[in-house]
Design a protein around this motif. Structure first.
Motif, PDB file in Angstrom:
ATOM      1  N   PRO A 300       0.831  -1.210   0.000  1.00 43.29           N
ATOM      2  CA  PRO A 300       0.000   0.000   0.000  1.00 43.29           C
ATOM      3  C   PRO A 300       0.862   1.255   0.000  1.00 43.29           C
ATOM      4  CG  PRO A 300      -0.777  -1.562   1.645  1.00 43.29           C
ATOM      5  CD  PRO A 300       0.555  -2.056   1.185  1.00 43.29           C
ATOM      6  N   ILE A 301       0.332   2.322  -0.584  1.00 44.99           N
ATOM      7  CA  ILE A 301       1.068   3.598  -0.637  1.00 44.99           C
ATOM      8  C   ILE A 301       0.431   4.647   0.273  1.00 44.99           C
ATOM      9  CG2 ILE A 301       1.896   3.159  -2.976  1.00 44.99           C
ATOM     10  CD1 ILE A 301      -0.237   5.297  -3.881  1.00 44.99           C
ATOM     11  N   SER A 302      -0.634   4.284   0.962  1.00 52.58           N
ATOM     12  CA  SER A 302      -1.288   5.201   1.903  1.00 52.58           C
ATOM     13  C   SER A 302      -2.196   4.374   2.792  1.00 52.58           C
ATOM     14  CB  SER A 302      -2.107   6.263   1.157  1.00 52.58           C
ATOM     15  OG  SER A 302      -3.296   5.692   0.616  1.00 52.58           O
ATOM     16  N   ASN A 303      -2.866   5.054   3.709  1.00 56.30           N
ATOM     17  CA  ASN A 303      -3.840   4.388   4.567  1.00 56.30           C
ATOM     18  C   ASN A 303      -5.237   4.852   4.166  1.00 56.30           C
ATOM     19  OD1 ASN A 303      -2.278   2.853   6.870  1.00 56.30           O
ATOM     20  ND2 ASN A 303      -1.149   4.715   6.419  1.00 56.30           N
ATOM     21  N   PRO A 304      -5.943   4.013   3.397  1.00 61.81           N
ATOM     22  CA  PRO A 304      -7.212   4.429   2.798  1.00 61.81           C
ATOM     23  C   PRO A 304      -8.365   4.449   3.790  1.00 61.81           C
ATOM     24  CG  PRO A 304      -6.765   2.141   2.250  1.00 61.81           C
ATOM     25  CD  PRO A 304      -5.565   2.647   2.999  1.00 61.81           C
ATOM     26  N   GLY A 305      -9.365   5.266   3.451  1.00 60.96           N
ATOM     27  CA  GLY A 305     -10.579   5.336   4.251  1.00 60.96           C
ATOM     28  C   GLY A 305     -11.671   4.460   3.684  1.00 60.96           C
ATOM     29  N   ALA A 306     -12.871   4.606   4.236  1.00 67.66           N
ATOM     30  CA  ALA A 306     -13.992   3.737   3.885  1.00 67.66           C
ATOM     31  C   ALA A 306     -14.384   3.850   2.413  1.00 67.66           C
ATOM     32  CB  ALA A 306     -15.184   4.061   4.779  1.00 67.66           C
ATOM     33  N   ILE A 307     -14.380   5.062   1.865  1.00 62.75           N
ATOM     34  CA  ILE A 307     -14.814   5.262   0.471  1.00 62.75           C
ATOM     35  C   ILE A 307     -13.908   4.503  -0.489  1.00 62.75           C
ATOM     36  CG2 ILE A 307     -15.047   6.975  -1.369  1.00 62.75           C
ATOM     37  CD1 ILE A 307     -15.874   8.985   0.855  1.00 62.75           C
ATOM     38  N   ALA A 308     -12.604   4.647  -0.323  1.00 65.64           N
ATOM     39  CA  ALA A 308     -11.648   3.978  -1.212  1.00 65.64           C
ATOM     40  C   ALA A 308     -11.678   2.468  -1.014  1.00 65.64           C
ATOM     41  CB  ALA A 308     -10.244   4.523  -0.972  1.00 65.64           C
ATOM     42  N   LEU A 309     -11.807   2.023   0.227  1.00 63.54           N
ATOM     43  CA  LEU A 309     -11.858   0.581   0.494  1.00 63.54           C
ATOM     44  C   LEU A 309     -13.090  -0.046  -0.147  1.00 63.54           C
ATOM     45  CD1 LEU A 309     -10.676   0.588   4.211  1.00 63.54           C
ATOM     46  CD2 LEU A 309      -9.578  -0.706   2.355  1.00 63.54           C
ATOM     47  N   LYS A 310     -14.213   0.622  -0.010  1.00 64.12           N
ATOM     48  CA  LYS A 310     -15.452   0.099  -0.594  1.00 64.12           C
ATOM     49  C   LYS A 310     -15.346   0.059  -2.112  1.00 64.12           C
ATOM     50  CE  LYS A 310     -20.473   0.652  -0.333  1.00 64.12           C
ATOM     51  NZ  LYS A 310     -21.593   1.446   0.245  1.00 64.12           N
ATOM     52  N   ALA A 311     -14.771   1.110  -2.704  1.00 64.18           N
ATOM     53  CA  ALA A 311     -14.622   1.164  -4.169  1.00 64.18           C
ATOM     54  C   ALA A 311     -13.695   0.060  -4.666  1.00 64.18           C
ATOM     55  CB  ALA A 311     -14.086   2.528  -4.577  1.00 64.18           C
ATOM     56  N   ALA A 312     -12.589  -0.156  -3.949  1.00 66.36           N
ATOM     57  CA  ALA A 312     -11.603  -1.152  -4.381  1.00 66.36           C
ATOM     58  C   ALA A 312     -12.082  -2.580  -4.162  1.00 66.36           C
ATOM     59  CB  ALA A 312     -10.291  -0.928  -3.638  1.00 66.36           C
ATOM     60  N   SER A 313     -12.942  -2.775  -3.178  1.00 67.98           N
ATOM     61  CA  SER A 313     -13.414  -4.131  -2.876  1.00 67.98           C
ATOM     62  C   SER A 313     -14.424  -4.638  -3.894  1.00 67.98           C
ATOM     63  CB  SER A 313     -14.034  -4.180  -1.476  1.00 67.98           C
ATOM     64  OG  SER A 313     -15.237  -3.429  -1.433  1.00 67.98           O
ATOM     65  N   ASN A 314     -15.113  -3.713  -4.547  1.00 69.15           N
ATOM     66  CA  ASN A 314     -16.130  -4.120  -5.522  1.00 69.15           C
ATOM     67  C   ASN A 314     -16.275  -3.056  -6.614  1.00 69.15           C
ATOM     68  OD1 ASN A 314     -18.180  -5.630  -6.708  1.00 69.15           O
ATOM     69  ND2 ASN A 314     -19.776  -4.726  -5.419  1.00 69.15           N
ATOM     70  N   PRO A 315     -15.265  -2.934  -7.494  1.00 70.76           N
ATOM     71  CA  PRO A 315     -15.334  -1.903  -8.542  1.00 70.76           C
ATOM     72  C   PRO A 315     -16.488  -2.190  -9.509  1.00 70.76           C
ATOM     73  CG  PRO A 315     -13.108  -2.801  -8.336  1.00 70.76           C
ATOM     74  CD  PRO A 315     -14.012  -3.702  -7.561  1.00 70.76           C
ATOM     75  N   PRO A 316     -17.133  -1.154  -9.997  1.00 72.33           N
ATOM     76  CA  PRO A 316     -18.215  -1.368 -10.968  1.00 72.33           C
ATOM     77  C   PRO A 316     -17.656  -1.859 -12.303  1.00 72.33           C
ATOM     78  CG  PRO A 316     -17.727   0.967 -10.758  1.00 72.33           C
ATOM     79  CD  PRO A 316     -16.925   0.273  -9.703  1.00 72.33           C
TER      80      PRO A 316
END
Length: 357
Positions: A300-316
């Motif tokens: 990882p290159i940063s410590n992501p928050g909820a928005i980024a984690l949710k987006a990365a876990s299930n990209p459209p």
């Protein structure tokens, strides 16, 4: 005989008066120092709004001498005499507990002693923004008096035993230090702070319905989320950016994220944040360089928050493979399905910039 009696009475009287005077001075010097009188004009200006006095924050690290505490309080005008404070502390065998204390000017010496004995410290509220690296979090916590050493914190970030406890398949907690608002005690053990942040990470991903059963899969999600976090500005675009990267991963195309280059320059090589990234920077031989290598970076290159984690876990599901900023002020991006469209958008932006639009 009468002369001796009279002399005895005089001496005794002097001693009594002296004891009374010394006692008065001793207790007087323990009283709070009254606030300066406010000038009439200032009082008139403040009559509409009552201003609450700000307490002085006394920081007592482990091992700080009572004499140093006494001198600091006298210097700040919170006690009348450092010598009397020190004498009283010795007489009462005061043991000061390390911490961070709010000292008000209305407190007398006994009040201050009671507070320092109690160990009732002020909790420190710290808001960790999304996207910070471990080193930047260390600085934030150090500047907020939560930890005493940035170096010790960063050592614990790479604590292999603690990483094994959480079954994190990495050499660092980078990516797992969840951004949020926390309440800490002052001068905390760095390991306790990290446990607090990481426990919060796992609680949050559970609430986001992101599984932690497959830690290898989760780690890849965290890496992707850490890049998305550094790339998006508008919340609604985070999933689209994640979809671009996922499409590139699926077709073994380099992610070509500038955020990974910045991580190499600032976090690995220790350089200041550059005004712009050069073509030479894109050639740096690093496993974090997503211009040089296809696939995810090594970590990882940063410590992501909820928005980024949710987006990365299930990209459209999209057909996007490119994106570029089209509005610097709002952070808005244009998403493209082809290199031709991506280049055309760039040319249009250059024409608008040249026209001053």
């Amino acid at each position: 005989m009468k002369l001796f009696f009279r002399l005895s009475i005089i001496i005794l009287s002097i001693l009594v008066v002296g004891i009374i005077a010394i006692t008065f001075i001793y207790f007087y010097l323990q009283t709070p120092i009254p606030a300066n009188k406010i000038a009439a004009t200032e009082l008139a200006e403040q009559s509409a709004v009552k201003q609450e006095e700000k307490p002085y924050i006394l920081k007592v690290p482990a091992g700080k001498e009572i004499s140093a505490v006494a001198f600091e309080l006298e210097e700040k005008g919170l006690i009348r005499s450092a010598d009397i404070f020190y004498l009283k502390a010795r007489l009462e065998k005061l043991e000061i507990k390390a911490g961070r204390y709010s000292i008000k000017s209305t407190m007398n010496m006994s009040d201050i002693f009671a507070l320092l004995k109690s160990g009732k410290q002020d909790h420190i509220s710290v808001s960790i923004p999304e996207g910070l690296t471990a080193s930047k979090i260390a600085k934030l916590l150090f500047d907020s008096d939560v930890i005493l050493s940035k170096e010790d914190f960063l050592k614990e970030v790479s604590n292999s035993e603690l990483l094994q406890k959480y079954k994190i398949p990495a050499s660092s907690f980078e990516g797992y230090l969840f951004p949020d608002t926390y309440y800490f005690n002052p001068s905390m053990n760095p390991k306790e702070v990290i446990v607090k942040l990481v426990d919060n990470f796992f609680a949050k991903i559970d609430s986001l319905e992101i599984s932690a059963e497959d830690m290898e899969k989760l780690h890849k999600t965290v890496i992707l989320a850490s890049i998305v976090e550094r790339e998006y500005s508008r919340e609604e675009e985070a999933p689209l950016i994640a979809s671009v990267f996922q499409n590139r991963l699926n077709h073994h195309i380099g992610l070509e994220s500038c955020a990974t280059i910045l991580y190499i320059l600032t976090e690995i090589e220790g350089r200041p944040h550059p005004e712009r990234i050069t073509y030479e920077d894109l050639k740096i031989n690093s496993l974090y360089n997503t211009y040089k290598w296809a696939g995810l970076p090594v970590g990882p290159i940063s410590n992501p928050g909820a928005i980024a984690l949710k987006a990365a876990s299930n990209p459209p599901k999209t057909n996007y493979y490119y994106f570029r900023v089209v509005d610097e002020s709002s952070g808005k991006h244009h998403f493209s399905t082809s290199l031709e469209e991506h280049a055309k958008t760039g040319r249009e932006l250059n024409i608008k910039a040249a026209a001053g639009k």
